[in-house]
Design an enzyme around this catalytic site. Structure first.
Site, PDB file in Angstrom:
ATOM      1  N   TYR A  37       0.846  -1.194   0.000  1.00 42.94           N
ATOM      2  CA  TYR A  37       0.000   0.000   0.000  1.00 42.94           C
ATOM      3  C   TYR A  37       0.882   1.244   0.000  1.00 42.94           C
ATOM      4  O   TYR A  37       0.728   2.152   0.794  1.00 42.94           O
ATOM      5  CB  TYR A  37      -0.943  -0.024   1.212  1.00 42.94           C
ATOM      6  CG  TYR A  37      -2.183   0.831   1.041  1.00 42.94           C
ATOM      7  CD1 TYR A  37      -3.179   0.469   0.148  1.00 42.94           C
ATOM      8  CD2 TYR A  37      -2.345   2.011   1.780  1.00 42.94           C
ATOM      9  CE1 TYR A  37      -4.303   1.245  -0.016  1.00 42.94           C
ATOM     10  CE2 TYR A  37      -3.486   2.789   1.622  1.00 42.94           C
ATOM     11  CZ  TYR A  37      -4.457   2.408   0.723  1.00 42.94           C
ATOM     12  OH  TYR A  37      -5.584   3.169   0.556  1.00 42.94           O
ATOM     13  N   GLN A  40       2.247   3.013  -5.631  1.00 41.52           N
ATOM     14  CA  GLN A  40       1.307   2.430  -6.587  1.00 41.52           C
ATOM     15  C   GLN A  40       0.146   1.728  -5.893  1.00 41.52           C
ATOM     16  O   GLN A  40      -1.002   1.831  -6.324  1.00 41.52           O
ATOM     17  CB  GLN A  40       2.024   1.434  -7.516  1.00 41.52           C
ATOM     18  CG  GLN A  40       3.011   2.079  -8.474  1.00 41.52           C
ATOM     19  CD  GLN A  40       2.340   2.992  -9.491  1.00 41.52           C
ATOM     20  OE1 GLN A  40       1.256   2.697 -10.006  1.00 41.52           O
ATOM     21  NE2 GLN A  40       2.971   4.117  -9.765  1.00 41.52           N
ATOM     22  N   ARG A  60       1.274  -7.222   5.742  1.00 42.29           N
ATOM     23  CA  ARG A  60       1.648  -8.036   6.896  1.00 42.29           C
ATOM     24  C   ARG A  60       1.002  -7.517   8.170  1.00 42.29           C
ATOM     25  O   ARG A  60       0.771  -6.325   8.321  1.00 42.29           O
ATOM     26  CB  ARG A  60       3.161  -7.977   7.098  1.00 42.29           C
ATOM     27  CG  ARG A  60       3.906  -8.754   6.071  1.00 42.29           C
ATOM     28  CD  ARG A  60       5.197  -9.195   6.672  1.00 42.29           C
ATOM     29  NE  ARG A  60       6.290  -9.027   5.732  1.00 42.29           N
ATOM     30  CZ  ARG A  60       7.566  -8.987   6.086  1.00 42.29           C
ATOM     31  NH1 ARG A  60       7.892  -9.048   7.361  1.00 42.29           N
ATOM     32  NH2 ARG A  60       8.502  -8.878   5.193  1.00 42.29           N
ATOM     33  N   ASP A  95      10.230  -3.757  -5.484  1.00 40.75           N
ATOM     34  CA  ASP A  95      10.790  -4.789  -6.361  1.00 40.75           C
ATOM     35  C   ASP A  95      11.746  -5.724  -5.628  1.00 40.75           C
ATOM     36  O   ASP A  95      11.770  -6.916  -5.902  1.00 40.75           O
ATOM     37  CB  ASP A  95      11.506  -4.120  -7.545  1.00 40.75           C
ATOM     38  CG  ASP A  95      10.528  -3.365  -8.428  1.00 40.75           C
ATOM     39  OD1 ASP A  95       9.601  -4.002  -8.959  1.00 40.75           O
ATOM     40  OD2 ASP A  95      10.661  -2.132  -8.557  1.00 40.75           O
ATOM     41  N   HIS A 119       5.977  -3.344 -12.883  1.00 45.48           N
ATOM     42  CA  HIS A 119       7.333  -3.206 -13.413  1.00 45.48           C
ATOM     43  C   HIS A 119       7.844  -4.614 -13.678  1.00 45.48           C
ATOM     44  O   HIS A 119       7.536  -5.542 -12.929  1.00 45.48           O
ATOM     45  CB  HIS A 119       8.224  -2.473 -12.394  1.00 45.48           C
ATOM     46  CG  HIS A 119       9.657  -2.319 -12.806  1.00 45.48           C
ATOM     47  ND1 HIS A 119      10.046  -1.978 -14.086  1.00 45.48           N
ATOM     48  CD2 HIS A 119      10.805  -2.453 -12.101  1.00 45.48           C
ATOM     49  CE1 HIS A 119      11.370  -1.915 -14.138  1.00 45.48           C
ATOM     50  NE2 HIS A 119      11.859  -2.206 -12.947  1.00 45.48           N
ATOM     51  N   GLU A 242      17.239  26.279 -12.583  1.00 44.09           N
ATOM     52  CA  GLU A 242      16.672  26.596 -13.902  1.00 44.09           C
ATOM     53  C   GLU A 242      16.360  25.360 -14.727  1.00 44.09           C
ATOM     54  O   GLU A 242      15.640  25.436 -15.725  1.00 44.09           O
ATOM     55  CB  GLU A 242      17.618  27.516 -14.685  1.00 44.09           C
ATOM     56  CG  GLU A 242      17.572  28.941 -14.182  1.00 44.09           C
ATOM     57  CD  GLU A 242      18.237  29.930 -15.147  1.00 44.09           C
ATOM     58  OE1 GLU A 242      18.092  29.748 -16.374  1.00 44.09           O
ATOM     59  OE2 GLU A 242      18.902  30.847 -14.664  1.00 44.09           O
TER      60      GLU A 242
HETATM   61  P1  NAD Z   1       6.374   1.553  -2.393  1.00 47.33           P
HETATM   62  O1  NAD Z   1       7.720   1.408  -1.845  1.00 47.33           O
HETATM   63  O2  NAD Z   1       5.819   2.920  -2.515  1.00 47.33           O
HETATM   64  O3  NAD Z   1       5.321   0.711  -1.531  1.00 47.33           O
HETATM   65  C1  NAD Z   1       5.678  -0.486  -0.936  1.00 47.33           C
HETATM   66  C2  NAD Z   1       4.551  -1.064  -0.138  1.00 47.33           C
HETATM   67  O4  NAD Z   1       4.906  -2.400   0.173  1.00 47.33           O
HETATM   68  C3  NAD Z   1       4.288  -0.356   1.190  1.00 47.33           C
HETATM   69  O5  NAD Z   1       2.913  -0.380   1.434  1.00 47.33           O
HETATM   70  C4  NAD Z   1       4.983  -1.205   2.217  1.00 47.33           C
HETATM   71  O6  NAD Z   1       4.319  -1.187   3.414  1.00 47.33           O
HETATM   72  C5  NAD Z   1       4.870  -2.582   1.588  1.00 47.33           C
HETATM   73  N1  NAD Z   1       5.998  -3.434   1.956  1.00 47.33           N
HETATM   74  C6  NAD Z   1       7.301  -3.050   2.097  1.00 47.33           C
HETATM   75  N2  NAD Z   1       8.044  -4.097   2.431  1.00 47.33           N
HETATM   76  C7  NAD Z   1       7.211  -5.158   2.505  1.00 47.33           C
HETATM   77  C8  NAD Z   1       7.387  -6.519   2.806  1.00 47.33           C
HETATM   78  N3  NAD Z   1       8.584  -6.998   3.134  1.00 47.33           N
HETATM   79  N4  NAD Z   1       6.288  -7.324   2.781  1.00 47.33           N
HETATM   80  C9  NAD Z   1       5.077  -6.841   2.455  1.00 47.33           C
HETATM   81  N5  NAD Z   1       4.849  -5.552   2.161  1.00 47.33           N
HETATM   82  C10 NAD Z   1       5.899  -4.734   2.184  1.00 47.33           C
HETATM   83  O7  NAD Z   1       6.370   0.772  -3.796  1.00 47.33           O
HETATM   84  P2  NAD Z   1       6.027   1.368  -5.219  1.00 47.33           P
HETATM   85  O8  NAD Z   1       7.001   2.466  -5.567  1.00 47.33           O
HETATM   86  O9  NAD Z   1       4.580   1.630  -5.283  1.00 47.33           O
HETATM   87  O10 NAD Z   1       6.424   0.127  -6.128  1.00 47.33           O
HETATM   88  C11 NAD Z   1       5.556  -0.970  -6.312  1.00 47.33           C
HETATM   89  C12 NAD Z   1       5.750  -1.483  -7.723  1.00 47.33           C
HETATM   90  O11 NAD Z   1       5.329  -0.474  -8.631  1.00 47.33           O
HETATM   91  C13 NAD Z   1       7.196  -1.779  -8.067  1.00 47.33           C
HETATM   92  O12 NAD Z   1       7.226  -2.905  -8.925  1.00 47.33           O
HETATM   93  C14 NAD Z   1       7.630  -0.538  -8.821  1.00 47.33           C
HETATM   94  O13 NAD Z   1       8.699  -0.764  -9.720  1.00 47.33           O
HETATM   95  C15 NAD Z   1       6.362  -0.221  -9.566  1.00 47.33           C
HETATM   96  N6  NAD Z   1       6.219   1.157 -10.046  1.00 47.33           N
HETATM   97  C16 NAD Z   1       6.402   2.190  -9.196  1.00 47.33           C
HETATM   98  C17 NAD Z   1       6.205   3.482  -9.645  1.00 47.33           C
HETATM   99  C18 NAD Z   1       6.354   4.653  -8.704  1.00 47.33           C
HETATM  100  O14 NAD Z   1       6.184   5.757  -9.159  1.00 47.33           O
HETATM  101  N7  NAD Z   1       6.624   4.488  -7.436  1.00 47.33           N
HETATM  102  C19 NAD Z   1       5.830   3.725 -10.975  1.00 47.33           C
HETATM  103  C20 NAD Z   1       5.606   2.637 -11.823  1.00 47.33           C
HETATM  104  C21 NAD Z   1       5.816   1.355 -11.340  1.00 47.33           C
END
Ligand code: NAD
Ligand code: MG
Length: 364
Positions: A37, A40, A60, A95, A119, A242
């Site tokens: 949460y 994304q 979790r 990831d 991703h 800039e």
């Molecule tokens: P994030 O780091 O913002 O969110 C991670 C979430 O996972 C959090 O809710 C956290 O509580 C939870 N989490 C962390 N460790 C955990 C664990 N060990 N077990 C269970 N839950 C856990 O992640 P994000 O940036 O939203 O990335 C998620 C996916 O989206 C990735 O594959 C990323 O490459 C992809 N993505 C991200 C963006 C972006 O702008 N952030 C853009 C496009 C794609």
């Protein structure tokens, strides 16, 4: 309407899908488990839910994100429980922690279920090997999560990518498109791609141009001016502050829009000197960076770096934080009201969010 604009011979198709191309019946009676949460995760979960799709957020026990998801009116369960009741498992944890989360939930993936990503890293570099009887798709908004959410609320869309890695059910693509519709991406346009293309272009872009290339250009421009005796403040404004104005112009009107807006002196000087700075040598370096992405060298390096507890990463981060331009920038930004406004408005990562994102929190 679907635009087929594949007039290139690079082997990658370019197809753009809009709202009318999506058939929502492929998702409307399904349950989606959104694992994670964060950036994304919160956007997908809330947009899907408001679009009428049944959503359960998988976090979790004790995760600090649980309260946030519940406060947003969503149902929360453990990742295993959520995956067990879901037809679509959306993998939106960082990831670097996805392989472990996948191992925890893999038993819950029934034949015909979908494992979905935003991703392609873990699939493309074989860090996750899904069962053969599930669909494996990617719906990746090309934007940070808070904009995916904000655009949806404003009845606007966020451009996105769609890819199918494995189509066990025969409906993987239609279902992915329906998901893209439900999170608001088809309002803006969804480009069809492959896991390979998305992963390799994403890594190359962030390394060579967006994150790596730009910061190196800024630091070296700053150092050149300061070492030649110009003031740190002038150097900061010139090469960092800039930059935003220039990038905004390119974003709105392409390179031409930018060249049209700057003075003739800036245009001539830029055109005649730009390629002397980022020259053939830089181009050769880019090709090497791309090769390391393509042949998996970078992926292996990054995985090993994580397994070793991130020693180089930590060191590089500290060095970057300690660069003089960060020091002068912090002082200067605090002097200006716009600096404060922007800092409070933007959803920049707090240390806590950052730790969560990198999966380093003990309580997740
Ligand atoms: P994030 O780091 O913002 O969110 C991670 C979430 O996972 C959090 O809710 C956290 O509580 C939870 N989490 C962390 N460790 C955990 C664990 N060990 N077990 C269970 N839950 C856990 O992640 P994000 O940036 O939203 O990335 C998620 C996916 O989206 C990735 O594959 C990323 O490459 C992809 N993505 C991200 C963006 C972006 O702008 N952030 C853009 C496009 C794609
Ligand atoms: Mg990216």
């Amino acid at each position: 309407m679907t635009d087929d604009t594949d007039d290139t011979d690079d082997g990658f198709d370019t197809t753009v899908h809009y709202d009318e191309d999506a058939d929502r019946s492929y998702i409307d009676d399904k349950t989606v488990a959104v694992l994670g949460y964060g950036s994304q995760g919160h956007a997908h979960a809330q947009n899907l839910s408001e679009s009428g799709v049944d959503v359960v957020v998988g976090l979790r026990e004790g995760s600090s994100s649980r309260d946030a998801a519940e406060a947003d009116g969503l149902r929360v369960a453990t990742p295993v429980e959520a995956a067990s009741e879901a037809d679509i498992v959306s993998m939106l944890v960082p990831d670097t922690v996805q392989p472990d989360v996948f191992e925890a939930v893999r038993e819950e993936l029934d034949a015909g279920d979908t494992l979905q990503f935003a991703h392609g890293f873990n699939i493309h570099y074989n860090q996750i090997r899904p069962p053969e009887d599930v669909d494996v798709t990617m719906v990746a908004p090309k934007s940070p999560g808070h904009l995916v959410r904000r655009n949806y609320e404003a009845d606007q869309g966020t451009p996105g990518l769609l890819a199918v890695y494995q189509d066990a059910s025969g409906d993987a693509r239609e279902e992915g498109l329906a998901y893209a519709h439900a999170i608001g991406c088809t309002r803006a346009g969804v480009i069809e791609t492959t896991f390979r293309e998305e992963t390799e272009t994403d890594l190359f872009g962030e390394q060579a141009v967006l994150c790596g290339g730009v910061t190196s250009l800024v630091k070296q421009g700053y150092e050149t001016l300061v070492e030649a005796g110009y003031s740190r403040e002038m150097a900061y404004f010139e090469v960092l502050n800039e930059l935003k104005l220039i990038v905004d112009l390119m974003y709105e009107g392409g390179l031409g829009g930018m060249w049209d807006s700057v003075s003739d002196t800036a245009e001539y000087g830029g055109l005649v000197r730009g390629d002397e700075i980022v020259d053939e040598h830089a181009r050769e370096n880019m090709e090497e960076v791309l090769e390391a992405v393509q042949n998996g060298t970078f992926a292996r390096e990054w995985i090993a770096e994580n397994q070793a507890g991130r020693p180089s990463y930590t060191q590089l981060r500290t060095a970057e934080k300690n660069h003089d331009i960060e020091d002068v920038g912090e002082d200067l930004r605090s002097l200006f009201a716009w600096g404060e406004d922007e800092a409070s408005e933007s959803e920049s990562e707090s240390d806590e969010e950052e730790q969560e994102r990198t999966g380093m929190r003990a309580d997740d």
